[in-house]
Design a protein around this motif. Sequence first.
Motif, PDB file in Angstrom:
ATOM      1  N   ARG A 191     -11.212   6.451  -2.649  1.00 14.58           N
ATOM      2  CA  ARG A 191      -9.831   6.603  -2.158  1.00 14.58           C
ATOM      3  C   ARG A 191      -9.789   6.889  -0.661  1.00 14.58           C
ATOM      4  O   ARG A 191      -8.705   6.971  -0.087  1.00 14.58           O
ATOM      5  N   THR A 239       0.813  -1.211   0.000  1.00 13.18           N
ATOM      6  CA  THR A 239       0.000   0.000   0.000  1.00 13.18           C
ATOM      7  C   THR A 239       0.854   1.272   0.000  1.00 13.18           C
ATOM      8  O   THR A 239       1.903   1.316   0.649  1.00 13.18           O
ATOM      9  N   ARG A 289     -11.949  -1.810  -3.587  1.00 18.42           N
ATOM     10  CA  ARG A 289     -12.508  -0.634  -2.906  1.00 18.42           C
ATOM     11  C   ARG A 289     -13.980  -0.441  -3.273  1.00 18.42           C
ATOM     12  O   ARG A 289     -14.814  -0.122  -2.420  1.00 18.42           O
ATOM     13  N   ASP A 325      -1.582  -8.958  -6.802  1.00 11.40           N
ATOM     14  CA  ASP A 325      -1.427 -10.311  -7.358  1.00 11.40           C
ATOM     15  C   ASP A 325      -1.496 -10.301  -8.880  1.00 11.40           C
ATOM     16  O   ASP A 325      -1.853 -11.308  -9.485  1.00 11.40           O
ATOM     17  N   ARG A 377      -2.015  -3.133   7.386  1.00 12.96           N
ATOM     18  CA  ARG A 377      -2.469  -3.549   6.067  1.00 12.96           C
ATOM     19  C   ARG A 377      -1.423  -4.421   5.361  1.00 12.96           C
ATOM     20  O   ARG A 377      -1.751  -5.407   4.714  1.00 12.96           O
ATOM     21  N   ASP A 432      -2.142  -8.114   4.023  1.00 14.15           N
ATOM     22  CA  ASP A 432      -1.927  -8.442   2.602  1.00 14.15           C
ATOM     23  C   ASP A 432      -0.899  -9.568   2.430  1.00 14.15           C
ATOM     24  O   ASP A 432      -1.024 -10.381   1.521  1.00 14.15           O
ATOM     25  N   ARG A 466     -12.284 -12.807  -4.254  1.00 16.30           N
ATOM     26  CA  ARG A 466     -11.168 -12.646  -5.190  1.00 16.30           C
ATOM     27  C   ARG A 466     -11.489 -13.342  -6.513  1.00 16.30           C
ATOM     28  O   ARG A 466     -11.264 -12.804  -7.587  1.00 16.30           O
TER      29      ARG A 466
HETATM   30  O1  CDP Z   1      -3.861   2.465  -2.513  1.00 18.12           O
HETATM   31  P1  CDP Z   1      -3.560   1.213  -1.788  1.00 18.12           P
HETATM   32  O2  CDP Z   1      -2.347   0.524  -2.319  1.00 18.12           O
HETATM   33  O3  CDP Z   1      -3.605   1.314  -0.321  1.00 18.12           O
HETATM   34  O4  CDP Z   1      -4.764   0.259  -2.025  1.00 18.12           O
HETATM   35  P2  CDP Z   1      -5.341  -0.318  -3.363  1.00 18.12           P
HETATM   36  O5  CDP Z   1      -4.267  -0.727  -4.296  1.00 18.12           O
HETATM   37  O6  CDP Z   1      -6.392   0.585  -3.880  1.00 18.12           O
HETATM   38  O7  CDP Z   1      -6.038  -1.649  -2.808  1.00 18.12           O
HETATM   39  C1  CDP Z   1      -6.944  -1.644  -1.721  1.00 18.12           C
HETATM   40  C2  CDP Z   1      -6.876  -2.995  -1.020  1.00 18.12           C
HETATM   41  O8  CDP Z   1      -7.332  -4.021  -1.907  1.00 18.12           O
HETATM   42  C3  CDP Z   1      -5.468  -3.401  -0.633  1.00 18.12           C
HETATM   43  O9  CDP Z   1      -5.174  -3.054   0.703  1.00 18.12           O
HETATM   44  C4  CDP Z   1      -5.425  -4.910  -0.824  1.00 18.12           C
HETATM   45  O10 CDP Z   1      -5.693  -5.577   0.382  1.00 18.12           O
HETATM   46  C5  CDP Z   1      -6.547  -5.191  -1.789  1.00 18.12           C
HETATM   47  N1  CDP Z   1      -6.063  -5.603  -3.111  1.00 18.12           N
HETATM   48  C6  CDP Z   1      -5.821  -6.939  -3.340  1.00 18.12           C
HETATM   49  O11 CDP Z   1      -5.958  -7.742  -2.446  1.00 18.12           O
HETATM   50  N2  CDP Z   1      -5.436  -7.362  -4.576  1.00 18.12           N
HETATM   51  C7  CDP Z   1      -5.261  -6.494  -5.588  1.00 18.12           C
HETATM   52  N3  CDP Z   1      -4.899  -6.934  -6.770  1.00 18.12           N
HETATM   53  C8  CDP Z   1      -5.472  -5.123  -5.359  1.00 18.12           C
HETATM   54  C9  CDP Z   1      -5.863  -4.696  -4.109  1.00 18.12           C
END
Ligand code: CDP
Length: 215
Positions: free
Chosen positions: A85, A11, A38, A125, A174, A178, A103
């Motif tokens: 956001r 993150t 989100r 991922d 977080r 993750d 997922r």
């Molecule tokens: O901006 P930030 O990197 O905090 O968050 P984001 O990329 O918008 O993603 C929000 C949440 O979704 C993350 O904290 C991950 O736990 C989850 N996520 C995930 O599990 N797999 C992804 N491909 C993208 C996000």
Amino acid sequence: HIPVITIDGPTASGKGTVAHRVAKHLGFHYLDSGALYRLTALSAKRKGVDLEDEEQLALLASFLPCRFSRGHVLLDDEDVTDLVRAEEVGVAASKIAVLPALREALVNLQVSFRQLPGLVADGRDMGTVIFPDATQKIYLTASVEARAQRRYKQLIEKGFSANMEDLVKDLTERDARDSARATAPLKPAPGAYILDTSDMSVELAVQTVLDLYAK
Ligand code: CDP
């Protein structure tokens, strides 16, 4: 074979900004996979779906009424670009992201973004699960302090309130969630180039990714 550049990382590592600029430079499509988590979290909150109700959340995710248009995120035709956001939405997203059925429900939608002339996919991922055959895989990271500072700036600019102490705590929690989850944990994909951007400008990070792709 449609080219894909995957950019995974923790993150607030700056993935979003870097991925977006790389996509723009190459004229590629851009997938912000985190936005899907989100959006599901936001949608659940609005519909009163419990964040632990895996079945209902997966159902919500498979029929997510979302659209992406010129950098804007729409949910049921409402512009929720800034709303998704919000830090609380990010925290909720990271909580529901541990659920395998949810997922799975988002896989097809993500894969459908792979269109000509190419795709830059940003997430956790992308290189490990969604696009294992990606053309170039990047793992973008930075120190907790650098990431907390970036997130702070981002939130203040968007008009949200923020404090550094809470952010460092949030980021650390977080990261742990993750990385520790059983399904698609955050880790560098095999063959991924690890890019630490703690002391690197956005421009240099973008150029590094472009150079790797061009090789
Ligand atoms: O901006 P930030 O990197 O905090 O968050 P984001 O990329 O918008 O993603 C929000 C949440 O979704 C993350 O904290 C991950 O736990 C989850 N996520 C995930 O599990 N797999 C992804 N491909 C993208 C996000």
